[in-house]
Scaffold this motif. Structure first.
Motif, mmCIF file in Angstrom:
data_model
loop_
_atom_site.group_PDB
_atom_site.id
_atom_site.type_symbol
_atom_site.label_atom_id
_atom_site.label_comp_id
_atom_site.label_asym_id
_atom_site.label_seq_id
_atom_site.Cartn_x
_atom_site.Cartn_y
_atom_site.Cartn_z
ATOM 1 N N THR A 160 18.323 9.898 55.184
ATOM 2 C CA THR A 160 19.390 9.066 54.640
ATOM 3 C C THR A 160 20.187 8.430 55.775
ATOM 4 O O THR A 160 20.467 9.055 56.784
ATOM 5 C CB THR A 160 20.343 9.882 53.752
ATOM 6 N N GLY A 161 20.505 7.164 55.583
ATOM 7 C CA GLY A 161 21.214 6.433 56.619
ATOM 8 C C GLY A 161 20.297 5.788 57.632
ATOM 9 O O GLY A 161 20.754 5.043 58.501
ATOM 10 N N GLU A 162 18.999 6.057 57.508
ATOM 11 C CA GLU A 162 18.015 5.417 58.399
ATOM 12 C C GLU A 162 17.005 4.633 57.574
ATOM 13 O O GLU A 162 16.947 3.402 57.653
ATOM 14 C CB GLU A 162 17.311 6.453 59.263
ATOM 15 N N ILE A 165 18.997 4.743 51.619
ATOM 16 C CA ILE A 165 20.410 4.458 51.414
ATOM 17 C C ILE A 165 20.771 4.699 49.951
ATOM 18 O O ILE A 165 19.906 4.821 49.092
ATOM 19 C CB ILE A 165 20.769 3.011 51.792
ATOM 20 N N ARG A 177 25.106 6.303 53.128
ATOM 21 C CA ARG A 177 23.858 6.922 53.573
ATOM 22 C C ARG A 177 23.266 7.771 52.470
ATOM 23 O O ARG A 177 22.056 7.898 52.344
ATOM 24 C CB ARG A 177 24.073 7.760 54.826
ATOM 25 N N CYS A 178 24.133 8.363 51.640
ATOM 26 C CA CYS A 178 23.679 9.347 50.656
ATOM 27 C C CYS A 178 24.675 9.373 49.513
ATOM 28 O O CYS A 178 25.867 9.103 49.698
ATOM 29 C CB CYS A 178 23.578 10.717 51.327
ATOM 30 N N LEU A 185 28.454 2.624 54.959
ATOM 31 C CA LEU A 185 27.640 2.010 56.019
ATOM 32 C C LEU A 185 27.848 0.505 56.101
ATOM 33 O O LEU A 185 27.597 -0.109 57.133
ATOM 34 C CB LEU A 185 26.157 2.295 55.791
ATOM 35 N N LEU A 197 22.148 1.424 60.258
ATOM 36 C CA LEU A 197 20.975 2.261 60.021
ATOM 37 C C LEU A 197 20.497 2.882 61.329
ATOM 38 O O LEU A 197 20.212 2.179 62.289
ATOM 39 C CB LEU A 197 19.848 1.438 59.396
#
Length: 241
Positions: A160-162, A165, A177-178, A185, A197
């Motif tokens: 999450t966050g990479e 989302i 992110r979650c 973000l 990200l």
């Protein structure tokens, strides 16, 4: 003779279906906003798409919420509710045709004094299972052990966050992110979230909901549920947990 008339009819049918889908989406968003505005007017503060806290409730911290351990009343079709001893809900679906059916049934319902689906729970956090209960569930779902206990997540790498989302459902496009980590973000519509990200560790002590811990890189769940990660559909021949 040429079939052009049939093609035109097919195109018209497809257009009608697309318009109907658009009207359906607009209706759902309109009803959601009506419900949100009603709760805000009654003194509740929106924390996430589905969660509202009373404005006078004691402060809990920015990232405290965990659906399996906090008491929660869900409002609307498909909403899940939790107390310390009971987990219950009305019908829920993800397939569009089924969603329409259960939504129509829900709006026609007059008696909301009983739950359609539910089970009693016990334990310090309200969602623990004895070994005997876990064995029964595992006989039905061999992958149940992955869901039996909350997963330790503090400091562990998470997708999450990479590559994953969460987008708020109020129409503003806020990206997080979650679902369980409330820091923002950026925004979906202006693309500002893309700059944020990056690989990152989980800031929460534990993760106790499938849509969260399934993304932990320390767990093999992307392979286990390759048939549908969020839907919890196992890959063909997925091994017992």
């Amino acid at each position: 003779m040429t079939g052009l008339g049939r093609h035109g009819a097919a195109a018209s049918t497809a257009l009608d279906a697309a318009l109907a889908d658009r009207e359906w989406d607009e209706q759902r968003l309109r009803l959601y906003r009506q419900g949100r505005d009603r709760l805000v007017a009654e003194g509740y503060v929106q924390v996430s798409m589905r969660m509202f806290r009373r404005a006078d409730a004691p402060p809990q911290g920015a990232d405290d919420y965990a659906c399996q351990t906090d008491g929660m009343i869900g409002l609307g079709c498909g909403a899940r509710s939790y107390t310390s001893t009971l987990h219950y809900s009305f019908d829920y679906a993800v397939d569009l045709r089924e969603i329409r059916t259960i939504t129509d049934d829900y709006t026609a319902t007059e008696d909301f004094s009983r739950a359609v689906h539910g089970r009693r729970v016990d334990g310090a956090e309200g969602h623990t299972y004895t070994d005997a209960e876990a064995e029964q569930w595992t006989a039905i779902d061999p992958l149940f052990p992955y869901s039996r206990h909350p997963h330790r997540s503090a400091g562990l790498p998470c997708r999450t966050g990479e590559s994953v989302i969460s987008v708020d459902g109020d129409g503003d496009g806020t990206v997080r992110r979650c679902h369980f980590v409330r820091s923002e973000l950026g925004n979906l519509y202006d693309g500002s979230y893309r700059r944020a990200l990056e690989p990152r560790a989980c800031p929460l002590a534990v993760c106790d909901c499938h849509i969260g811990y399934v993304h932990l890189e320390t767990l093999p769940l992307y392979d286990v549920f390759a048939g549908g990660v969020l839907e919890r559909i196992p890959a063909a021949g997925a091994a017992r947990a």
